[in-house]
Motif scaffolding. Structure first.
Motif, PDB file in Angstrom:
ATOM      1  N   ARG A 102       0.830  -1.208   0.000  1.00  0.00           N
ATOM      2  CA  ARG A 102       0.000   0.000   0.000  1.00  0.00           C
ATOM      3  C   ARG A 102       0.862   1.254   0.000  1.00  0.00           C
ATOM      4  O   ARG A 102       2.036   1.231   0.366  1.00  0.00           O
ATOM      5  CB  ARG A 102      -0.872   0.026   1.253  1.00  0.00           C
ATOM      6  CG  ARG A 102      -1.862  -1.081   1.335  1.00  0.00           C
ATOM      7  CD  ARG A 102      -2.608  -1.025   2.633  1.00  0.00           C
ATOM      8  NE  ARG A 102      -3.416   0.200   2.690  1.00  0.00           N
ATOM      9  CZ  ARG A 102      -4.297   0.445   3.642  1.00  0.00           C
ATOM     10  NH1 ARG A 102      -4.477  -0.413   4.609  1.00  0.00           N
ATOM     11  NH2 ARG A 102      -4.995   1.560   3.628  1.00  0.00           N
ATOM     12  N   ARG A 103       0.239   2.371  -0.365  1.00  0.00           N
ATOM     13  CA  ARG A 103       0.937   3.655  -0.291  1.00  0.00           C
ATOM     14  C   ARG A 103       1.409   3.924   1.130  1.00  0.00           C
ATOM     15  O   ARG A 103       2.524   4.385   1.351  1.00  0.00           O
ATOM     16  CB  ARG A 103       0.014   4.800  -0.718  1.00  0.00           C
ATOM     17  CG  ARG A 103      -0.033   5.043  -2.176  1.00  0.00           C
ATOM     18  CD  ARG A 103      -0.796   6.289  -2.492  1.00  0.00           C
ATOM     19  NE  ARG A 103      -2.196   6.150  -2.119  1.00  0.00           N
ATOM     20  CZ  ARG A 103      -3.155   6.957  -2.502  1.00  0.00           C
ATOM     21  NH1 ARG A 103      -2.875   7.998  -3.252  1.00  0.00           N
ATOM     22  NH2 ARG A 103      -4.397   6.764  -2.155  1.00  0.00           N
ATOM     23  N   GLN A 104       0.535   3.630   2.072  1.00  0.00           N
ATOM     24  CA  GLN A 104       0.836   3.873   3.476  1.00  0.00           C
ATOM     25  C   GLN A 104       2.102   3.116   3.899  1.00  0.00           C
ATOM     26  O   GLN A 104       2.969   3.681   4.565  1.00  0.00           O
ATOM     27  CB  GLN A 104      -0.358   3.423   4.312  1.00  0.00           C
ATOM     28  CG  GLN A 104      -0.321   3.809   5.743  1.00  0.00           C
ATOM     29  CD  GLN A 104      -1.620   3.424   6.444  1.00  0.00           C
ATOM     30  OE1 GLN A 104      -2.397   2.620   5.951  1.00  0.00           O
ATOM     31  NE2 GLN A 104      -1.831   4.008   7.600  1.00  0.00           N
TER      32      GLN A 104
ATOM     33  N   LEU B 240      -3.759  -9.977  -4.254  1.00  0.00           N
ATOM     34  CA  LEU B 240      -4.926  -9.255  -3.759  1.00  0.00           C
ATOM     35  C   LEU B 240      -4.561  -7.824  -3.409  1.00  0.00           C
ATOM     36  O   LEU B 240      -3.416  -7.527  -3.062  1.00  0.00           O
ATOM     37  CB  LEU B 240      -5.477  -9.950  -2.511  1.00  0.00           C
ATOM     38  CG  LEU B 240      -6.009 -11.362  -2.689  1.00  0.00           C
ATOM     39  CD1 LEU B 240      -6.346 -11.962  -1.339  1.00  0.00           C
ATOM     40  CD2 LEU B 240      -7.233 -11.343  -3.579  1.00  0.00           C
ATOM     41  N   ASN B 241      -5.548  -6.951  -3.465  1.00  0.00           N
ATOM     42  CA  ASN B 241      -5.351  -5.571  -3.066  1.00  0.00           C
ATOM     43  C   ASN B 241      -5.139  -5.526  -1.556  1.00  0.00           C
ATOM     44  O   ASN B 241      -5.981  -5.998  -0.800  1.00  0.00           O
ATOM     45  CB  ASN B 241      -6.571  -4.736  -3.462  1.00  0.00           C
ATOM     46  CG  ASN B 241      -6.369  -3.261  -3.238  1.00  0.00           C
ATOM     47  OD1 ASN B 241      -5.486  -2.838  -2.498  1.00  0.00           O
ATOM     48  ND2 ASN B 241      -7.200  -2.473  -3.888  1.00  0.00           N
TER      49      ASN B 241
ATOM     50  N   HIS C 248       3.984  -2.945  -8.050  1.00  0.00           N
ATOM     51  CA  HIS C 248       3.016  -4.015  -8.312  1.00  0.00           C
ATOM     52  C   HIS C 248       1.613  -3.573  -7.926  1.00  0.00           C
ATOM     53  O   HIS C 248       0.640  -3.909  -8.607  1.00  0.00           O
ATOM     54  CB  HIS C 248       3.370  -5.268  -7.503  1.00  0.00           C
ATOM     55  CG  HIS C 248       4.557  -6.002  -8.007  1.00  0.00           C
ATOM     56  ND1 HIS C 248       5.102  -7.051  -7.315  1.00  0.00           N
ATOM     57  CD2 HIS C 248       5.316  -5.850  -9.120  1.00  0.00           C
ATOM     58  CE1 HIS C 248       6.141  -7.523  -7.988  1.00  0.00           C
ATOM     59  NE2 HIS C 248       6.296  -6.807  -9.087  1.00  0.00           N
ATOM     60  N   ASP C 249       1.497  -2.816  -6.846  1.00  0.00           N
ATOM     61  CA  ASP C 249       0.183  -2.361  -6.388  1.00  0.00           C
ATOM     62  C   ASP C 249      -0.469  -1.408  -7.382  1.00  0.00           C
ATOM     63  O   ASP C 249      -1.686  -1.317  -7.456  1.00  0.00           O
ATOM     64  CB  ASP C 249       0.310  -1.692  -5.019  1.00  0.00           C
ATOM     65  CG  ASP C 249      -1.019  -1.522  -4.327  1.00  0.00           C
ATOM     66  OD1 ASP C 249      -1.856  -2.448  -4.405  1.00  0.00           O
ATOM     67  OD2 ASP C 249      -1.226  -0.471  -3.709  1.00  0.00           O
ATOM     68  N   THR C 250       0.352  -0.706  -8.147  1.00  0.00           N
ATOM     69  CA  THR C 250      -0.194   0.206  -9.161  1.00  0.00           C
ATOM     70  C   THR C 250      -0.306  -0.471 -10.515  1.00  0.00           C
ATOM     71  O   THR C 250      -0.602   0.192 -11.521  1.00  0.00           O
ATOM     72  CB  THR C 250       0.679   1.475  -9.293  1.00  0.00           C
ATOM     73  OG1 THR C 250       1.984   1.108  -9.717  1.00  0.00           O
ATOM     74  CG2 THR C 250       0.738   2.242  -7.986  1.00  0.00           C
TER      75      THR C 250
ATOM     76  N   HIS D 133      -4.532  -0.231  -7.707  1.00  0.00           N
ATOM     77  CA  HIS D 133      -5.544  -0.741  -8.623  1.00  0.00           C
ATOM     78  C   HIS D 133      -6.566  -1.489  -7.794  1.00  0.00           C
ATOM     79  O   HIS D 133      -6.200  -2.300  -6.953  1.00  0.00           O
ATOM     80  CB  HIS D 133      -4.916  -1.666  -9.659  1.00  0.00           C
ATOM     81  CG  HIS D 133      -4.326  -0.942 -10.816  1.00  0.00           C
ATOM     82  ND1 HIS D 133      -4.071  -1.549 -12.002  1.00  0.00           N
ATOM     83  CD2 HIS D 133      -3.945   0.340 -10.985  1.00  0.00           C
ATOM     84  CE1 HIS D 133      -3.558  -0.671 -12.848  1.00  0.00           C
ATOM     85  NE2 HIS D 133      -3.465   0.471 -12.242  1.00  0.00           N
ATOM     86  N   PRO D 134      -7.843  -1.233  -8.022  1.00  0.00           N
ATOM     87  CA  PRO D 134      -8.862  -1.906  -7.215  1.00  0.00           C
ATOM     88  C   PRO D 134      -8.889  -3.407  -7.489  1.00  0.00           C
ATOM     89  O   PRO D 134      -8.586  -3.855  -8.591  1.00  0.00           O
ATOM     90  CB  PRO D 134     -10.164  -1.232  -7.653  1.00  0.00           C
ATOM     91  CG  PRO D 134      -9.874  -0.620  -8.969  1.00  0.00           C
ATOM     92  CD  PRO D 134      -8.406  -0.331  -9.009  1.00  0.00           C
TER      93      PRO D 134
END
Length: 131
Positions: free
Chosen positions: A19-21, A116-117, A77-79, A108-109
Motif C-alpha cells: 500500500r501507499r501507506q 490481492l489488493n 506491483h500495487d499500481t 488498482h482496485p
C-alpha cells in the motif's frame, strides 16, 4: 513504526503488493533515522561525516538497501506495474520524479496479477499477513 517493521520482516520479498501507506511510512522513518545518524556521525567526528557519508549512515544505508528496493517493487506491483520500472531511478532527476509519481498513485482496485489488493485485507493486522 508497524509499517517500518513490516517492511523489514519482508526483507527481500519482491512478490506481492504494498500500500501507499506502507511505502511512504517506511520512506519517512528512513529519512528520520538517516538525519539522526548524520547528526551522530558529525558529533562523533566520524570520517566522511562532513560529506554526508559517515560510517553509521553508510552502514544503515547498506543495511536498508534491499528492503527499500523490495518495498518499491511491491508498491509498483500495487499500481499494476512491473518491478523493472524501478530501473527508472537510474536516470538522473527524471527517473526519480517518474517513480515518485508512480508511488503516489492509488492502488488498482481488486486483485491484479501480483495478488490481492492490500486495502482489502484488514489494515489492523499489519505485520500478521504476508504480502
Amino acid at each position: 513504526m508497524n509499517w517500518y517493521f513490516h517492511v523489514l520482516k519482508n526483507y527481500a520479498v519482491f512478490r506481492g503488493r504494498a500500500r501507499r501507506q506502507e511505502y511512504w511510512y517506511f520512506f519517512l522513518i528512513n529519512i528520520i533515522i538517516s538525519i539522526a545518524l548524520a547528526f551522530i556521525d558529525n558529533a562523533m567526528g566520524n570520517p566522511g561525516a562532513g560529506e554526508g557519508a559517515g560510517v553509521l549512515g553508510t552502514f544503515y544505508s547498506l543495511a536498508i538497501l534491499i528492503p527499500s528496493i523490495a518495498v518499491g517493487v511491491r508498491r509498483l506491483h500495487d499500481t499494476g506495474r512491473n518491478g523493472w520500472w524501478m530501473l527508472l531511478g537510474l536516470i538522473p532527476l527524471i527517473g526519480a520524479l517518474v517513480l515518485i509519481y508512480f508511488f503516489a498513485q492509488d492502488s488498482h482496485p481488486g486483485s491484479n496479477e501480483y495478488g490481492l489488493n492490500p486495502k482489502d485485507i484488514d489494515s489492523d493486522s499489519v505485520g500478521q499477513f504476508k504480502v
